[in-house]
Design a protein around this motif. Structure first.
Motif, PDB file in Angstrom:
ATOM      1  N   THR A  59    -106.510  49.796  77.269  1.00  0.00           N
ATOM      2  CA  THR A  59    -107.817  50.432  77.086  1.00  0.00           C
ATOM      3  C   THR A  59    -108.880  49.353  76.937  1.00  0.00           C
ATOM      4  O   THR A  59    -108.581  48.154  76.940  1.00  0.00           O
ATOM      5  CB  THR A  59    -107.834  51.312  75.820  1.00  0.00           C
ATOM      6  OG1 THR A  59    -107.776  50.454  74.658  1.00  0.00           O
ATOM      7  CG2 THR A  59    -106.663  52.281  75.801  1.00  0.00           C
ATOM      8  N   GLU A  60    -110.101  49.780  76.782  1.00  0.00           N
ATOM      9  CA  GLU A  60    -111.200  48.837  76.555  1.00  0.00           C
ATOM     10  C   GLU A  60    -111.098  48.155  75.199  1.00  0.00           C
ATOM     11  O   GLU A  60    -111.813  47.179  74.941  1.00  0.00           O
ATOM     12  CB  GLU A  60    -112.545  49.560  76.685  1.00  0.00           C
ATOM     13  CG  GLU A  60    -112.837  50.043  78.095  1.00  0.00           C
ATOM     14  CD  GLU A  60    -114.173  50.753  78.194  1.00  0.00           C
ATOM     15  OE1 GLU A  60    -114.795  50.979  77.121  1.00  0.00           O
ATOM     16  OE2 GLU A  60    -114.596  51.075  79.311  1.00  0.00           O
ATOM     17  N   GLU A  61    -110.235  48.663  74.318  1.00  0.00           N
ATOM     18  CA  GLU A  61    -110.044  48.052  73.007  1.00  0.00           C
ATOM     19  C   GLU A  61    -108.869  47.069  72.984  1.00  0.00           C
ATOM     20  O   GLU A  61    -108.628  46.404  71.977  1.00  0.00           O
ATOM     21  CB  GLU A  61    -109.814  49.145  71.949  1.00  0.00           C
ATOM     22  CG  GLU A  61    -110.924  50.171  71.851  1.00  0.00           C
ATOM     23  CD  GLU A  61    -112.275  49.513  71.537  1.00  0.00           C
ATOM     24  OE1 GLU A  61    -112.296  48.593  70.692  1.00  0.00           O
ATOM     25  OE2 GLU A  61    -113.280  49.917  72.158  1.00  0.00           O
ATOM     26  N   SER A  62    -108.117  47.002  74.062  1.00  0.00           N
ATOM     27  CA  SER A  62    -107.010  46.043  74.131  1.00  0.00           C
ATOM     28  C   SER A  62    -107.541  44.623  74.067  1.00  0.00           C
ATOM     29  O   SER A  62    -108.732  44.374  74.329  1.00  0.00           O
ATOM     30  CB  SER A  62    -106.208  46.254  75.419  1.00  0.00           C
ATOM     31  OG  SER A  62    -105.661  47.560  75.468  1.00  0.00           O
ATOM     32  N   GLN A  63    -106.685  43.680  73.734  1.00  0.00           N
ATOM     33  CA  GLN A  63    -107.119  42.295  73.555  1.00  0.00           C
ATOM     34  C   GLN A  63    -106.416  41.390  74.559  1.00  0.00           C
ATOM     35  O   GLN A  63    -105.239  41.582  74.880  1.00  0.00           O
ATOM     36  CB  GLN A  63    -106.818  41.837  72.125  1.00  0.00           C
ATOM     37  CG  GLN A  63    -107.552  42.693  71.081  1.00  0.00           C
ATOM     38  CD  GLN A  63    -107.250  42.262  69.649  1.00  0.00           C
ATOM     39  OE1 GLN A  63    -106.487  41.331  69.428  1.00  0.00           O
ATOM     40  NE2 GLN A  63    -107.848  42.939  68.688  1.00  0.00           N
ATOM     41  N   LEU A  64    -107.156  40.365  75.020  1.00  0.00           N
ATOM     42  CA  LEU A  64    -106.677  39.493  76.077  1.00  0.00           C
ATOM     43  C   LEU A  64    -106.740  38.031  75.657  1.00  0.00           C
ATOM     44  O   LEU A  64    -107.593  37.638  74.860  1.00  0.00           O
ATOM     45  CB  LEU A  64    -107.518  39.674  77.357  1.00  0.00           C
ATOM     46  CG  LEU A  64    -107.727  41.101  77.862  1.00  0.00           C
ATOM     47  CD1 LEU A  64    -108.655  41.096  79.069  1.00  0.00           C
ATOM     48  CD2 LEU A  64    -106.392  41.748  78.209  1.00  0.00           C
ATOM     49  N   ALA A  65    -105.857  37.245  76.212  1.00  0.00           N
ATOM     50  CA  ALA A  65    -105.907  35.787  76.072  1.00  0.00           C
ATOM     51  C   ALA A  65    -105.457  35.201  77.406  1.00  0.00           C
ATOM     52  O   ALA A  65    -104.705  35.824  78.161  1.00  0.00           O
ATOM     53  CB  ALA A  65    -105.004  35.307  74.942  1.00  0.00           C
ATOM     54  N   PHE A  66    -105.923  33.983  77.708  1.00  0.00           N
ATOM     55  CA  PHE A  66    -105.752  33.430  79.046  1.00  0.00           C
ATOM     56  C   PHE A  66    -105.215  32.006  78.967  1.00  0.00           C
ATOM     57  O   PHE A  66    -105.546  31.242  78.057  1.00  0.00           O
ATOM     58  CB  PHE A  66    -107.092  33.419  79.794  1.00  0.00           C
ATOM     59  CG  PHE A  66    -107.838  34.720  79.713  1.00  0.00           C
ATOM     60  CD1 PHE A  66    -107.598  35.729  80.636  1.00  0.00           C
ATOM     61  CD2 PHE A  66    -108.751  34.959  78.693  1.00  0.00           C
ATOM     62  CE1 PHE A  66    -108.277  36.943  80.544  1.00  0.00           C
ATOM     63  CE2 PHE A  66    -109.428  36.156  78.596  1.00  0.00           C
ATOM     64  CZ  PHE A  66    -109.190  37.163  79.525  1.00  0.00           C
TER      65      PHE A  66
END
Length: 990
Positions: free
Chosen positions: A578-585
């Motif tokens: 969702t738009e509330e999920s969190q990402l790292a790269f």
């Protein structure tokens, strides 16, 4: 850590500035003028020609049996005990060594000084956490290790494991460790191992060494340098070369001589003038020059920096084009006068042009400053063509003594936060983040911006990089064959909960170099296009053990590469995002460093030194993939499952794993396996209720024999029997969706038979029935895993060991009928009859009759990972009918097969195809450890009408007395094996 070998500096020819007469060190050309030592020779050496009796060689005996070389060092006096881990030499120093350098091909132009392999018994200070800390008297046999090393062209050395090496002409050869042994008694040290390719014409040289008497090493034969150095393209995994303007630090006390022990090397560049400032542990006011122990015309001391000016590994000597060095040569007029003088008064400093083979030409003098007060030495000289991107490697050296090297440094891992992170937030789908430009990272790793987009459950991520080149260099020297070389990754925390998944992450969106990059061709320039990368998504699941998560491929992803816009775009579907999920790269280059973006630390499959790097070959098991029940030509024998036998009595399950080879001992707590990690495991998971919604992926219990690395044992490389107390432990685990929980009250039995190559597990499984599905797995942290799933405990295979009677063996020309119809195996792998003949042309023709071959089979089925053999119909041939030769435990030297491998891009793309269209015929040569070389294709014929598969191929040396073994195999459903007449349905032949 540096290996202090007693070697001469590899300057084959030095040309004087003041005269035209060349000054020669001991070179391969001079070696050629001496009578070489060959395997089988016995040579004697002068007694008391070195001060320490325990390294004073008096005689060396050698013998060669096949390719197994045995060398016996006779020493003047070898005490029962020596002092180990001596405090004054610190950790990581080569304390004692007894070595045999081997010129396998008797060719002085290959390998440094012609030497290709190094067989050694040695001890490194502090090399094991299980050893006493310092200054301990111990028996030599208890402390030394033995290894076989391969000497690379640049002089670096690496431990040898069995592998197939592609040669420049396209051919291949096996290089391997046959099990190095060392034996110490009565003033002798004996070392032995299999040396691939060695013959009675190979050339040998010998050396013994004690760091305390570094100037008193003993050598026999002309022993040119096989230096262990940081070549321009030979950095250890994860490290990068130092460039002008950078400062590198080194371990202190990693060599004994303080004036050679580099503490720090600072560099600067002004135009083409390079300045290097060494700081040493100690520079004395004076040094002894022209020592009695120094050979005339030899390089006695050197402090230098080698320069790879153009970044090309094919130019210069091992990629290095110039050498800026301060040095001293022991000239005949002054030899042996033991002059005491400050370094700057005696040492000369020059810039040398380096040519292939180590030949150097003096270009010009340079400047030298030495300060005993600050322990600094500064060299400065003009290096033609040097740039800020040139590469540097530093080395100090003393004749017949130690050397220190500093050529690589750990790549920068830059963790940057976005402006949103600065105020306590995280990066979520739909957001973009700007990143600073790096002055240290390669452009293809340097992220300038990341844009993300979310459409329903489809995540799209655009990596904006400083530059996306038209081509990248793949399979670079210094990148291990099992390592990911490049990767671009997105870690996804779907639910925003750090307690779920692995480190909070449930998925990875991932792009990396594919199997083509490990094609055997080194430093290959390849177009950076989507077709040359593999994009996929992975599901992360906790097992309850932080260092051992489960990683399963979730699906394939989409990738786009734009060299015009300098972007790499990844896209994939992720349930629940969702738009509330969190990402790292993360963006990773195995040699060029890494950049990680985001408030959260990404999972980092490709991160240098990640436990998921170097786990296995793409051709076997990669990133959690399983090569289920494949009799693999790449896997180690102790995890290569040949078959499984199971029995249920009441609620007691007994499972016997038949493995290709179980050695008498295994090495535990190996270097490279983290503490607390699962190193070995043989396990059976049980779906008691046949319900995929209960337990962990449907499995409710796991019966296992496993070994976790204790914290105090990490890196100890301890050899022990599997059942020796304190090592492998048998347990019953209850499985639930959150991980493992141990049923401590369970009474589990484990039996190991090295002779029979079996591991048997037995224990009470609450609620198990004969209908309970099983999953069998054998696992090695460094070598991968093999997995086999069943539906109901089956009898999977016939035991080859039951066919020991030669009268029972199947030979060419015989026909064997198996009347027993399996109720466990599908018809296309249930062998009903086999027949064979030797044709007039000498070819072997084999017909496998099966219960049924359908018009089409389903290939690339769901659940079969990429790079896995899905089906195989095969005959293996024991040409000489000798079970002690060929494949260990089987005796077979060759095989003919029709098989299908699932390609990475085809996994899960199920298709119904005729068998003849989907399989490929192959002719394999089998090595002792199961590694196979594909020699050619073969003729095959598939007949659904007659339910037969025919294999035809020429087998070198086959006779009517050769022994045949037949197998039909399905990765998801098991295998049928016919190895002898006695176990066939008919029990007879024609």
């Amino acid at each position: 850590m540096k290996t202090a070998n007693c070697v001469r500096f590899l300057l084959a020819v030095l040309l004087l500035i003041s005269a035209s007469t060349p000054v020669l060190a001991q070179t391969p050309a001079q070696c050629a003028s001496e009578e070489p030592i060959r395997p089988g020779d016995t040579v004697t050496d002068a007694v008391s020609d070195v001060p320490a009796a325990h390294v004073d060689i008096t005689e060396v005996e050698t013998s060669l049996t096949g390719e197994r070389l045995t060398v016996v060092f006779h020493l003047r006096d070898l005490p029962e005990t020596l002092k180990f881990n001596r405090t004054e030499f610190g950790r990581g120093a080569m304390e004692y060594a007894c070595e045999v350098a081997i010129d396998v091909d008797n060719d002085l132009s290959t390998g440094p000084g012609g030497f290709d392999m190094l067989l050694s018994a040695y001890h490194i200070t502090g090399g094991s956490r299980l050893e006493p800390e310092s200054d301990v008297l111990a028996s030599i046999g208890a402390m030394v290790k033995a290894s076989l090393w391969e000497i690379e062209p640049d002089g670096s050395i690496s431990t040898v494991t069995y592998t197939i090496r592609q040669l420049a002409d396209g051919s291949s050869r096996t290089v391997g460790d046959g099990g190095t042994t060392v034996h110490v008694e009565a003033d002798t040290i004996t070392i032995a191992d299999v040396i691939p390719g060695i013959t009675s014409t190979s050339r040998l040289a010998f050396e013994t060494y004690d760091v305390q008497f570094a100037g008193g090493a003993d050598q026999i034969a002309c022993h040119d340098s096989y230096r262990k150095s940081a070549g321009a393209w030979g950095c250890n995994s994860g490290a990068v070369m130092i460039t002008p303007g950078q400062t590198a630090t080194d371990e202190v006390f990693d060599v004994s001589a303080a004036y050679l022990d580099i503490v720090e090397a600072g560099t600067s560049l002004s135009g083409e003038t390079l300045t290097v400032s060494f700081r040493f542990r100690d520079i004395p006011e004076t040094l002894t020059f022209n020592r009695t122990s120094t050979s005339t015309n030899s390089m006695e001391y050197s402090w230098g920096v080698m320069v790879d000016a153009d970044g090309d590994p094919k130019t210069g000597d091992g990629g290095f084009d110039y050498l800026l060095s301060a040095h001293h040569i022991a000239w005949p007029d002054n030899a042996g006068d033991n002059t005491e003088a400050p370094i700057e008064e005696v040492a000369k400093v020059s810039v040398w042009k380096m040519e292939p083979g180590g030949i150097t030409t003096s270009l010009r003098r340079a400047s030298l400053e030495v300060s005993a007060e600050t322990d600094m030495m500064t060299l400065s000289g003009r290096i033609p063509g040097i740039t800020p991107d040139s590469r540097l490697s530093f080395r100090t050296f003393k004749h017949l003594g130690v050397s220190d090297e500093l050529g690589c440094q750990e790549p920068p891992v830059i963790l940057k936060s976005s402006s949103r992170c600065d105020v306590g937030g995280t990066i979520t789908p739909g957001e973009s983040v700007i990143d600073d430009v790096s002055d240290t990272l390669p452009a293809h790793v340097d992220v300038t911006e990341i844009s993300t987009f979310l459409s329903e459950e489809t995540l799209t991520v655009v990596f904006h990089l400083r530059d996306v080149p038209e081509e990248l260099t793949f399979n670079r020297s210094g990148v291990l064959k099992d390592a990911l070389e490049y990767s671009w990754e997105v870690s996804i925390d779907v639910d925003g909960d750090r307690e779920t998944g692995v480190g909070g992450f449930e998925y990875i969106l991932f792009a990396a170099d594919g199997p083509f990059s490990k094609s055997g061709v080194r430093d290959r320039s390849v177009a950076l296009i989507a077709d040359n990368l593999i994009a996929s998504s992975w599901y992360l699941k906790s097992t309850g053990i932080a260092s051992f998560p489960e990683i399963d491929i979730f699906g394939w992803a989409r990738i786009e590469v734009s060299t015009e816009e300098d972007t790499i775009t990844l896209s994939g579907e992720f349930p629940g995002i969702t738009e509330e999920s969190q990402l790292a790269f993360g963006v990773y280059d195995h040699l060029g460093g890494a950049e990680e973006i985001g408030c959260l630390t990404p999972f980092g499959i490709g991160r240098p030194h990640s436990p998921f790097q170097n786990r296995s070959d793409w051709s076997a098991v990669t990133l959690g993939r399983s090569a289920s029940a494949d009799v693999s030509y790449a896997l180690v024998g102790h995890i290569d499952i040949r078959g499984v036998m199971t029995a249920v009595e009441g609620e007691t399950l007994t499972v016997t794993l038949h493995l290709r080879d179980i050695p008498e001992t295994l090495t535990f707590a190996r270097t490279g396996v983290p503490e607390d990690a699962l190193e070995y495991s043989w396990e059976v998971s049980v779906d008691v209720d046949a319900d995929s919604k209960t337990g962990n992926g449907g499995y409710d219990y796991m019966l296992s024999a496993a070994y976790f690395v204790p914290r105090l044992a990490q890196g100890s490389n301890t050899a022990a029997e599997i059942t020796q107390p304190g090592f492998v432990r048998a347990s019953l685990w209850g499985l639930d969706r959150k991980g493992y929980r141990v049923l401590a009250e369970a009474d589990i039995d484990v039996e190991v038979s090295a002779a029979g190559n079996t591991i048997t597990l037995s224990g009470e499984i609450p609620g198990i029935t004969e209908a309970s599905p099983l999953k069998v797995r054998a696992y090695d942290y460094l070598a991968g895993s093999v997995e086999m799933s069943t539906h109901g405990p089956p009898l999977m295979t016939l035991a080859v060991d039951s066919c020991r009677s030669d009268s029972a063996a199947i030979t060419p020309g015989q026909r064997v009928v198996d009347d027993a119809v399996s109720d466990k195996l599908p018809a296309h792998v249930d062998i009903t009859e086999v027949s064979s003949e030797l044709t007039g042309s000498g070819a072997l023709a084999v017909v496998l009759h099966l219960r049924d071959i359908p018009e089409t089979l389903e290939f690339n089925r769901k659940g079969v990972s990429g790079n896995t053999q899905e089906y195989r119909w095969e005959v293996s041939v024991d040409v000489d009918n000798d079970r002690e030769t060929g494949l260990t435990g089987m005796g077979t030297e060759y095989s003919l097969s029709a098989g299908h491998f699932v390609q990475p891009w085809a996994s899960g793309e199920a298709a119904h195809l005729p068998v003849s269209q989907a399989v490929e015929g192959d002719f394999w040569q089998l090595g002792p450890d199961g590694i196979g070389i594909r020699l050619s294709g073969i003729n095959i014929d598939v007949s659904p009408e007659e339910n037969t598969i025919t294999l035809i191929g020429h087998i070198p040396g086959i006779t009517s007395a050769s022994r045949l073994i037949f197998e039909a195999y399905d990765v998801l459903n098991g295998s049928d094996l016919i190895a002898c007449q006695a176990l066939s349905g008919s029990g007879g032949g024609e």
